[in-house]
Design an enzyme around this catalytic site. Structure first.
Site, short mmCIF file in Angstrom:
data_model
loop_
_atom_site.label_atom_id
_atom_site.label_comp_id
_atom_site.label_asym_id
_atom_site.label_seq_id
_atom_site.Cartn_x
_atom_site.Cartn_y
_atom_site.Cartn_z
N GLY A 129 0.78 -1.23 0.00
CA GLY A 129 0.00 0.00 0.00
C GLY A 129 0.81 1.28 0.00
N CYS A 151 -27.75 -9.82 -16.44
CA CYS A 151 -27.14 -9.46 -17.73
C CYS A 151 -28.09 -9.86 -18.86
CB CYS A 151 -25.79 -10.18 -17.89
SG CYS A 151 -25.09 -10.03 -19.55
#
Length: 300
Positions: free
Chosen positions: A34, A243
């Site tokens: 990070g 979808c």
């Protein structure tokens, strides 16, 4: 499909010293998950802000035996994805694929594939704005201090203001995360729908911001937590319909306008995932209409 390396270019375009410099920055980034590591971003054959950071990382790590997949907004067939894939095919000769499972390196802008990633795979993100505090604190010097002290109060205040004004956090993409319980990290402009996929992922995740000259990383099996509150837990987007092409009710959907009357349908943004499901026999409620307007291949 494997291409032939163009001998007029150095392997992977960048010179060897530059690739070593980027690999050293990557090792530091992986060692401190990070943390944003500065690097000397080079000029590439496209403008800064169009993915040069991710391309430089891929150039630094790609080898002759790798198989490369490139996606933009989840799709393999956009202009950006095709151009980057052709670029690496020419300067490395590596094999290309659209199959997430077959790829050893996946370069992405905006999405994490729907197919779960595996150990040994590397996901390279093209990052436009690596600093999650930038909109709150314009000074680079101050944001570096805040990261050093783990002083992330202002970002929580911003989320609280969202909740106070709207009743919920309004961000839909680039929702900040805490990596390994330490560094506040920008997950790039991926939709927050994809944030949970970053947590304890078996794949190595590398982030490159060429314009901002920053690299950061999330090693495999690293804890990634999206910012939230106990009484307002993190939530991802949901759709009230599947979808239109493959019927998936668990994938991230894009809205597509299909005619001048404004009629629309929602389809998977991950084109390979959608095609794989249709090949397996899954059908959505508007598949036939999509075929009629050439939005889906007639062979499916």
């Amino acid at each position: 499909m494997k291409s032939r390396h163009d001998p007029d270019y150095n392997y992977a375009y960048l010179d060897e010293a530059t690739k070593r410099m980027i690999r050293r920055a990557l090792l530091k980034a992986i060692a401190v998950p990070g943390y944003q590591v500065p690097f000397a971003s080079r000029e590439m054959p496209l403008a800064r802000g169009w993915g040069t950071g991710g391309i430089q990382i891929t150039a630094a790590i790609i080898g002759p035996e790798d198989t490369l997949k490139v996606i933009d907004q989840g799709a393999d067939d956009t202009t950006n994805a095709i151009s980057i894939r052709r670029f690496f095919a020419r300067v490395t000769g590596v094999a290309e694929t659209e199959d997430t499972r077959a790829a050893s390196i996946i370069q992405t802008r905006h999405r994490i594939p729907e197919e779960p990633l595996q150990e040994g795979q590397i996901l390279v993100y093209q990052v436009p704005l690596p600093e999650p505090l930038r909109k709150l604190v314009p000074s680079e010097q101050e944001t570096r201090k805040m990261h050093a002290w783990a002083e992330y109060g202002p970002i929580y205040v911003r989320l609280y203001e969202d909740i106070a004004h709207s009743g919920h956090v309004t961000s839909t993409y680039s929702h900040p995360v805490i990596v390994n319980d330490r560094f506040l990290t920008c997950p790039t402009p991926i939709p927050k729908f994809d944030n949970p996929k970053m947590d304890m992922s078996p794949a190595l995740q590398l982030f490159g911001a060429g314009r901002e000259k920053r690299i950061y990383a999330i090693p495999p099996y690293t804890k990634v937590k999206s910012l939230d509150f106990e009484d307002h837990p993190f939530e991802v987007q949901r759709w009230d319909q599947p979808c239109a092409l493959c019927g998936s009710d668990t994938s991230y959907l894009d809205e597509v306008i299909i005619n001048d009357a404004g009629e629309r349908m929602f389809v998977c943004s991950d084109s390979h995932y959608c095609e794989s499901r249709r090949a397996q026999g899954h059908t959505g409620p508007q598949l036939e209409k999509a075929k009629a307007i050439h939005l889906a291949g007639a062979q499916t």
